[in-house]
Write an enzyme that holds these catalytic residues in place. Structure first.
Site, PDB file in Angstrom:
ATOM      1  CG  ASP A  87      -2.300   0.396   1.005  1.00  0.00           C
ATOM      2  OD1 ASP A  87      -2.495   1.527   0.500  1.00  0.00           O
ATOM      3  OD2 ASP A  87      -3.218  -0.391   1.296  1.00  0.00           O
ATOM      4  CG  ASP A 116      -4.947   5.340   1.024  1.00  0.00           C
ATOM      5  OD1 ASP A 116      -5.838   4.493   1.188  1.00  0.00           O
ATOM      6  OD2 ASP A 116      -4.920   6.429   1.636  1.00  0.00           O
ATOM      7  CD  GLU A 125      -9.229   4.285  -1.628  1.00  0.00           C
ATOM      8  OE1 GLU A 125     -10.070   3.911  -0.817  1.00  0.00           O
ATOM      9  OE2 GLU A 125      -8.325   5.099  -1.337  1.00  0.00           O
ATOM     10  CG  HIS A 137      -9.378  -1.858   4.238  1.00  0.00           C
ATOM     11  ND1 HIS A 137      -9.143  -1.835   2.872  1.00  0.00           N
ATOM     12  CD2 HIS A 137      -8.924  -0.674   4.702  1.00  0.00           C
ATOM     13  CE1 HIS A 137      -8.564  -0.696   2.550  1.00  0.00           C
ATOM     14  NE2 HIS A 137      -8.412   0.022   3.629  1.00  0.00           N
ATOM     15  CG  ASP A 138     -11.846   1.519   3.332  1.00  0.00           C
ATOM     16  OD1 ASP A 138     -11.408   1.582   4.495  1.00  0.00           O
ATOM     17  OD2 ASP A 138     -11.177   1.843   2.330  1.00  0.00           O
TER      18      ASP A 138
HETATM   19  C1  NOJ Z   1      -8.610   4.712   1.929  1.00  0.00           C
HETATM   20  C2  NOJ Z   1      -8.293   3.516   2.751  1.00  0.00           C
HETATM   21  O1  NOJ Z   1      -8.767   2.374   2.085  1.00  0.00           O
HETATM   22  C3  NOJ Z   1      -8.940   3.747   4.090  1.00  0.00           C
HETATM   23  O2  NOJ Z   1      -8.911   2.598   4.885  1.00  0.00           O
HETATM   24  C4  NOJ Z   1      -8.236   4.888   4.750  1.00  0.00           C
HETATM   25  O3  NOJ Z   1      -8.875   5.193   5.965  1.00  0.00           O
HETATM   26  C5  NOJ Z   1      -8.237   6.129   3.862  1.00  0.00           C
HETATM   27  N1  NOJ Z   1      -7.942   5.836   2.480  1.00  0.00           N
HETATM   28  C6  NOJ Z   1      -7.227   7.126   4.354  1.00  0.00           C
HETATM   29  O4  NOJ Z   1      -5.926   6.656   4.113  1.00  0.00           O
END
Ligand code: NOJ
Ligand code: MG
Length: 551
Positions: free
Chosen positions: A118, A220, A281, A343-344
């Site tokens: 990441d 990210d 992302e 994970h979000d």
């Molecule tokens: C996206 C990530 O997937 C998430 O878990 C994170 O909190 C935010 N970006 C900030 O880095």
């Protein structure tokens, strides 16, 4: 039971892959996302770590994935569990050391598994030495590495921007009497990517890990690295948090200059060799904006994550539209990719329902291009229950607007029915409680059971490898499929595969005589006996998905 005759009227979404002989390892790969805290603990502290991952590499190999993407493993105060990086070129002692990482890399490579890290470039931790310097004084050499502004005349923050974690995106620093910008938590100050020194330092970070041998990066929050130069107020957000995240931040996402930055990252990778992959992302639901991150000359990301279907309700017509519009926008020779969980966001078996979770796998693994899996989804893990006193996440909602934060999707991997499910030693306290169903939903159990979700994933991944049409085939949606079904054809040379997904709780039958002499069942999500297929007639049960070869 209704019978539908399928005529030969497929709507072609993409042509067959003409560069099927390409060298790029990632073109049809399966990527497995590991949330390191939650995968396997080796030292009994209740938090997963790198030695734990090493111990489970054989499991991943057997599952059949090609690459692991690790959520951040760097030293961090863990305000956002590693997405607040205090040192980009080391490993947090909680997870191991650089030496452990090198061992993981060697062990993974020894099994022909790639490792993707990441890359959290939008912000650092407020504990990163760069930010400590920056906040020291207004004339510090690193002041301009972050985004500092005076307040408005009335002392209010410089603009109305709100953070994705709630509240103003600006925090006042009383020492130097200015505000700093953080699109996430105050512990995650945004870097100033308009400053070339930042870009140079962050390119060195890529090189540090490329030199060690990593195979690529997942970037990210990459669409928001550079903000509108004037930082104007943004229109108010309405509706769900999910909608807000994706639509409101118009002066944050997709500014034209961000493409130059991504091209810059790509050049750093390409200076090594053509075997390092850049993915990232990109939360945009507008397919044209999403695919712009491949770059005009395909010179930006290899794989801008496609989250479009992940944010859609589980309805055949909606999914059909989501897939068709994505493919319609996809540039020539760009590799498609699909993501249904991470994970979000609430786990897919919870979001789409247990009855549908294998159909999601069928989609993910047969739609073409790269598939990214989230750890535990291969078991059908569901959201865990995290009582209020055990909540860890600083977000109170998840990225789909669910009220439970992101912890429920991050509970420990379910390895067995033993105490703590084999995630950590039996006397230890896991950092998040195990989901209640771990006694039945776990690897040990599903490895024994012939019709388990784990076996289904394994079988699908094996078929992907063995059937050229799944790798390189054209994709065409059948226009005359039943209303509650998604039916598509993958074809490469002589090989024709038909994928049938029944979204409804009633069965139907298909008459394929216009398409084929006979259909041969390759896999059913219900592992039902082959008698369901007779000649060119196929019975599709409620919520079943089928992979058929047409003869
Ligand atoms: C996206 C990530 O997937 C998430 O878990 C994170 O909190 C935010 N970006 C900030 O880095
Ligand atoms: Mg540990």
């Amino acid at each position: 039971m209704n019978t539908y005759q399928l005529n030969n009227l497929p709507v072609l979404l993409n042509p067959p892959d003409t560069h099927a002989d390409s060298e790029a390892w990632w073109e049809n790969c399966v990527i497995y996302q590991i949330y390191p805290r939650s995968f396997q603990d080796s030292d009994g502290d209740g938090v997963g770590d790198l030695p734990g991952i090493i111990d489970r590499l054989d499991y991943l190999k057997e599952l059949g994935v090609d690459a692991l993407w690790l959520s951040p493993i760097y030293p961090s105060p863990m305000a956002d569990f590693g997405y607040d990086v205090a040192d980009y070129c080391d490993v947090d002692p909680l997870f191991g050391s650089l030496a452990t990482f090198d061992r993981l890399l060697a062990e993974a490579h020894g099994r022909n598994l790639k490792v993707i890290l990441d890359y959290v470039a939008n912000h650092t931790s407020s504990e990163h030495p760069w930010f400590r310097e920056s906040r020291r004084s207004r004339d510090n050499a690193k002041r301009d590495w972050y985004i500092w502004r005076d307040g408005r005349e009335n002392g209010e923050p410089p603009n109305n921007w709100v953070s994705f974690f709630g509240g103003s995106a600006w925090t006042w620093d009383s020492e130097t009497e200015q505000y700093y910008l953080h699109l996430f938590s105050p512990q995650q100050p945004d870097l100033n990517w308009r400053n070339p020194e930042v870009a140079a330092a962050m390119h060195d970070v890529l090189r540090f890990w490329l030199d060690r041998g990593v195979d690529g990066f997942r970037m990210d929050a990459v669409t928001m690295l550079i903000k509108h130069a004037e930082m104007p107020d943004m229109p108010p957000a309405e509706g769900l948090l999910g909608a807000e995240l994706l639509q409101k931040h118009i002066y944050v996402h997709n500014q034209p200059e961000v493409h130059d930055l991504i091209r810059g990252f790509r050049q750093v990778l390409d200076a090594y060799d053509s075997r390092r992959v850049l993915m990232g992302e990109t939360g945009d639901l507008d397919p044209r904006k999403l695919v712009s991150f491949y770059g005009r000359q395909l010179d930006e990301m290899h794989l801008p994550f496609n989250f479009i279907p992940m944010h859609m309700p589980w309805q055949a017509a909606v999914m059909r539209q989501a897939i068709a519009s994505y493919y319609a926008a996809l540039p020539h020779r760009a590799t498609p990719n699909f993501v249904f969980g991470n994970h979000d966001i609430s786990r897919l078996a919870t979001r789409y329902g247990w009855a549908n979770h294998r159909s999601v796998a069928m989609l993910l693994l047969t739609l073409g291009g790269v598939a990214t899996l989230y750890y535990g989804d291969e078991l059908g893990m569901t959201d865990g229950f995290v009582p209020p006193e055990k909540v860890q996440d600083l977000m109170t909602q998840d990225f789909s607007g669910s009220e439970h934060g992101r912890d429920p999707a991050r509970t420990p991997m379910q390895w067995s029915a033993a105490a703590n499910s084999g995630f950590t030693a039996s006397g230890s306290v896991p950092w998040l409680p195990l989901a209640a169903n771990y006694k039945t939903v776990n690897v040990a159990h599903q490895a024994q059971e012939s019709a388990s979700t784990l076996k289904f994933y394994q079988a699908l991944i094996t078929l992907r490898r063995g059937l050229p049409a799944l790798q390189h085939g054209s994709l065409a949606i059948m226009a005359d499929a039943p209303e509650n079904a998604l039916v598509y054809l993958r074809q490469y040379n002589e090989q024709r595969l038909l994928i049938v997904i029944n979204f409804a709780d009633a069965p139907f039958s298909l008459d394929l005589s216009q398409l084929a002499r006979r259909a041969v069942l390759q896999l059913s999500s219900l592992f039902m006996p082959v008698t369901a297929v007779s000649g060119s007639r196929v019975v599709v049960r409620a919520h079943e998905s089928l992979l058929l070869e047409l003869d």
